[in-house]
Design a protein around this motif. Structure first.
Motif, short mmCIF file in Angstrom:
data_model
loop_
_atom_site.label_atom_id
_atom_site.label_comp_id
_atom_site.label_asym_id
_atom_site.label_seq_id
_atom_site.Cartn_x
_atom_site.Cartn_y
_atom_site.Cartn_z
N PRO A 144 0.80 -1.23 0.00
CA PRO A 144 0.00 0.00 0.00
C PRO A 144 0.82 1.28 0.00
O PRO A 144 0.26 2.38 -0.08
CB PRO A 144 -0.80 -0.11 1.30
N GLY A 145 2.16 1.17 0.06
CA GLY A 145 3.00 2.35 0.26
C GLY A 145 2.81 3.45 -0.76
O GLY A 145 2.80 4.64 -0.41
N LEU A 146 2.67 3.08 -2.04
CA LEU A 146 2.53 4.09 -3.08
C LEU A 146 1.24 4.89 -2.90
O LEU A 146 1.24 6.13 -2.99
CB LEU A 146 2.56 3.43 -4.46
N PHE A 147 0.14 4.21 -2.64
CA PHE A 147 -1.14 4.90 -2.46
C PHE A 147 -1.13 5.75 -1.19
O PHE A 147 -1.67 6.86 -1.18
CB PHE A 147 -2.29 3.90 -2.42
N LEU A 148 -0.53 5.25 -0.14
CA LEU A 148 -0.45 6.03 1.09
C LEU A 148 0.41 7.27 0.90
O LEU A 148 0.08 8.35 1.42
CB LEU A 148 0.11 5.16 2.23
N GLU A 165 -8.53 1.64 -10.57
CA GLU A 165 -7.53 0.66 -11.00
C GLU A 165 -8.14 -0.30 -12.01
O GLU A 165 -9.36 -0.43 -12.10
CB GLU A 165 -7.06 -0.17 -9.80
N ASP A 166 -7.26 -0.97 -12.75
CA ASP A 166 -7.72 -2.09 -13.58
C ASP A 166 -7.18 -3.42 -13.08
O ASP A 166 -7.76 -4.46 -13.33
CB ASP A 166 -7.33 -1.89 -15.04
N SER A 167 -6.07 -3.41 -12.35
CA SER A 167 -5.38 -4.66 -12.01
C SER A 167 -5.77 -5.18 -10.63
O SER A 167 -6.03 -4.40 -9.71
CB SER A 167 -3.86 -4.45 -12.04
N ALA A 173 -3.70 -3.35 -3.29
CA ALA A 173 -2.96 -2.25 -2.66
C ALA A 173 -3.93 -1.23 -2.06
O ALA A 173 -3.69 -0.70 -0.96
CB ALA A 173 -2.05 -1.57 -3.69
N ALA A 174 -5.02 -0.94 -2.77
CA ALA A 174 -6.03 -0.03 -2.23
C ALA A 174 -6.65 -0.58 -0.96
O ALA A 174 -6.84 0.14 0.03
CB ALA A 174 -7.10 0.22 -3.29
N MET A 179 -8.41 2.16 1.42
CA MET A 179 -9.05 3.04 0.45
C MET A 179 -10.13 2.29 -0.32
O MET A 179 -10.05 1.08 -0.50
CB MET A 179 -8.01 3.59 -0.54
N PHE A 180 -11.12 3.04 -0.79
CA PHE A 180 -12.20 2.49 -1.60
C PHE A 180 -11.69 2.28 -3.03
O PHE A 180 -11.02 3.15 -3.58
CB PHE A 180 -13.38 3.46 -1.60
N ALA A 181 -11.99 1.13 -3.61
CA ALA A 181 -11.46 0.79 -4.94
C ALA A 181 -12.58 0.67 -5.97
O ALA A 181 -13.57 -0.03 -5.75
CB ALA A 181 -10.68 -0.52 -4.89
#
Length: 223
Positions: A144-148, A165-167, A173-174, A179-181
């Motif tokens: 999750p580091g990138l999103f955080l 996202e698509d993947s 990660a979300a 986070m809501f995805a």
């Protein structure tokens, strides 16, 4: 303060790049075809994944070690394919022009690749100054580091972020970031169980409004 911050993935979400990125593997490693590997299979295998893991899997498939210049050659070939073939996903420019919530990009790709893709597709002006790369943060999905990091840079709590996202690894990660995805899949693939599926970018403003209403209702119940 705005109700939401929208964090976009890039490849396969904003730009139609998944096929081009994986075609580059077939172009540079034609022996993959001899192993029965198709473009569609590569897209499903490698969508959203870290380059080091992809290289490792390619080596397992081929039973050999790729030469040390493979990744730079791959990046160069992808840049060429982008310059000649890359397009935004249908409806993306119109959707971005309508968004009222703050938004950014958080992509597993290198910053130069992200900027090239946005420039070729005419989307760079929407995201200037709000582009976050896993290579700069040192964290790749499903971590999750990138999103955080993106949420912190945008000044928004994770619970008020919506990831587009698509993947599957991006959705994971979300989820790990709290986070809501929303998962954008224009084809017939099944959504990740954590995500809300949609297949048309024109629907995104409505989905974001529904999320705002949900958060407001939850806040009302807590007060």
């Amino acid at each position: 303060m705005s109700d939401l911050c929208v964090i976009f993935d890039l490849d396969g979400t904003l730009v139609d790049s998944e096929g081009l990125c994986n075609q580059a593997y077939l172009d540079l490693l034609p022996q993959l075809a001899g192993h029965g590997i198709t473009l569609d299979e590569l897209v499903l295998r490698f969508r959203g994944r870290k380059m080091a893991l992809i290289v490792s899997e390619l080596e397992q498939i081929l039973g050999t070690t790729l030469h040390s210049d493979f990744v730079p050659e791959y990046r160069q070939h992808v840049a060429h394919l982008f310059s000649t073939c890359l397009q935004p996903m249908p409806g993306v420019p119109e959707m971005l022009a309508q968004l009222r919530s703050p938004f950014c990009i958080a992509s597993s790709g290198p910053l130069a690749k992200i900027r090239d893709a946005l420039t070729v597709t005419g989307l760079l002006h929407f995201f200037e100054g709000r582009i976050f790369s896993a290579y700069e943060v040192g964290s790749w999905k499903p971590d999750p580091g990138l999103f955080l990091h993106a949420a912190q840079a945008m000044g928004t709590e994770p619970g008020r972020c919506v990831v587009v996202e698509d993947s599957p690894v991006g959705v994971e990660a979300a989820q790990a970031a709290g986070m809501f995805a929303l998962q954008y899949l224009p084809g017939t693939e099944e959504a990740h169980p954590y995500a809300t599926l949609f297949n048309d970018m024109s629907l995104l403003p409505t989905l974001l409004h529904q999320r705002v209403m949900h958060l407001h209702e939850g806040a009302g119940l807590e007060s």
